[in-house]
Design a protein around this motif. Structure first.
Motif, short mmCIF file in Angstrom:
data_model
loop_
_atom_site.label_atom_id
_atom_site.label_comp_id
_atom_site.label_asym_id
_atom_site.label_seq_id
_atom_site.Cartn_x
_atom_site.Cartn_y
_atom_site.Cartn_z
N ALA A 19 0.84 -1.21 0.00
CA ALA A 19 0.00 0.00 0.00
C ALA A 19 0.87 1.26 0.00
O ALA A 19 0.52 2.26 -0.63
CB ALA A 19 -0.93 -0.01 1.21
N SER A 20 2.01 1.21 0.67
CA SER A 20 2.92 2.36 0.72
C SER A 20 3.59 2.61 -0.62
O SER A 20 3.95 3.75 -0.93
CB SER A 20 3.99 2.12 1.78
N LYS A 22 2.53 2.86 -3.58
CA LYS A 22 1.87 3.83 -4.46
C LYS A 22 2.25 5.27 -4.11
O LYS A 22 2.26 6.13 -4.97
CB LYS A 22 0.35 3.65 -4.38
N SER A 23 2.62 5.50 -2.84
CA SER A 23 2.96 6.86 -2.41
C SER A 23 4.44 7.18 -2.52
O SER A 23 4.85 8.31 -2.26
CB SER A 23 2.53 7.05 -0.95
N ALA A 75 -6.50 -0.57 -0.66
CA ALA A 75 -6.55 0.34 -1.81
C ALA A 75 -7.90 1.05 -1.88
O ALA A 75 -7.96 2.23 -2.24
CB ALA A 75 -6.27 -0.41 -3.11
N ILE A 78 -7.75 3.55 1.34
CA ILE A 78 -6.73 4.60 1.27
C ILE A 78 -6.81 5.41 -0.02
O ILE A 78 -6.71 6.64 0.01
CB ILE A 78 -5.31 3.98 1.40
N TYR A 79 -7.00 4.73 -1.15
CA TYR A 79 -6.92 5.41 -2.45
C TYR A 79 -8.25 5.49 -3.19
O TYR A 79 -8.31 6.03 -4.29
CB TYR A 79 -5.89 4.70 -3.35
N GLY A 80 -9.31 4.92 -2.62
CA GLY A 80 -10.61 4.96 -3.27
C GLY A 80 -10.72 4.08 -4.51
O GLY A 80 -11.61 4.28 -5.34
N GLN A 81 -9.84 3.10 -4.64
CA GLN A 81 -9.86 2.22 -5.80
C GLN A 81 -10.93 1.14 -5.61
O GLN A 81 -10.88 0.39 -4.65
CB GLN A 81 -8.49 1.57 -6.00
#
Length: 110
Positions: A19-20, A22-23, A75, A78-81
């Motif tokens: 998850a990290s 992507k940032s 995802a 955190i990212y709205g996927q």
């Protein structure tokens, strides 16, 4: 310590690391970069402890299967996927496979 506790730690560490990822924007984002690096180190370290007790194929199937599902949830949060129906159906089959392994396989080490 129990191999399934190690496996749980490995799964969550891998999900945090993934998850990290992507940032991460090179060295300009040190926190996500460190979470990614430390998460993968912890995940693989725990997995090496797990396979001392649980057969490697079973351990990896559980680790990968649960990781896929949990990273998809992370995802979303955190990212709205969002996932479409075929993706959710496929993940349900993965979870079903892990359940079958745990309930019926004599090779799980328990």
């Amino acid at each position: 310590m129990n191999a399934y506790l190690y496996l749980t730690i490995a799964i969550f560490a891998e999900v945090i690391a993934t998850a990290s990822m992507k940032s991460v924007k090179g060295l300009s984002t040190p926190l996500p970069l460190m979470l990614m690096i430390c998460g993968y180190i912890l995940a693989f370290w725990m997995l090496t402890l797990v396979v001392r007790t649980i057969p490697i194929g079973i351990a990896y199937a559980i680790w990968a299967g649960m990781g896929i599902v949990l990273i998809s949830v992370a995802a979303l949060v955190i990212y709205g996927q969002k996932l479409d129906t075929p993706a959710m159906l496929g993940m349900a089959m993965i979870v079903g496979g892990v359940v079958v392994i745990q309930l019926f396989s004599k090779t799980t080490g328990h």
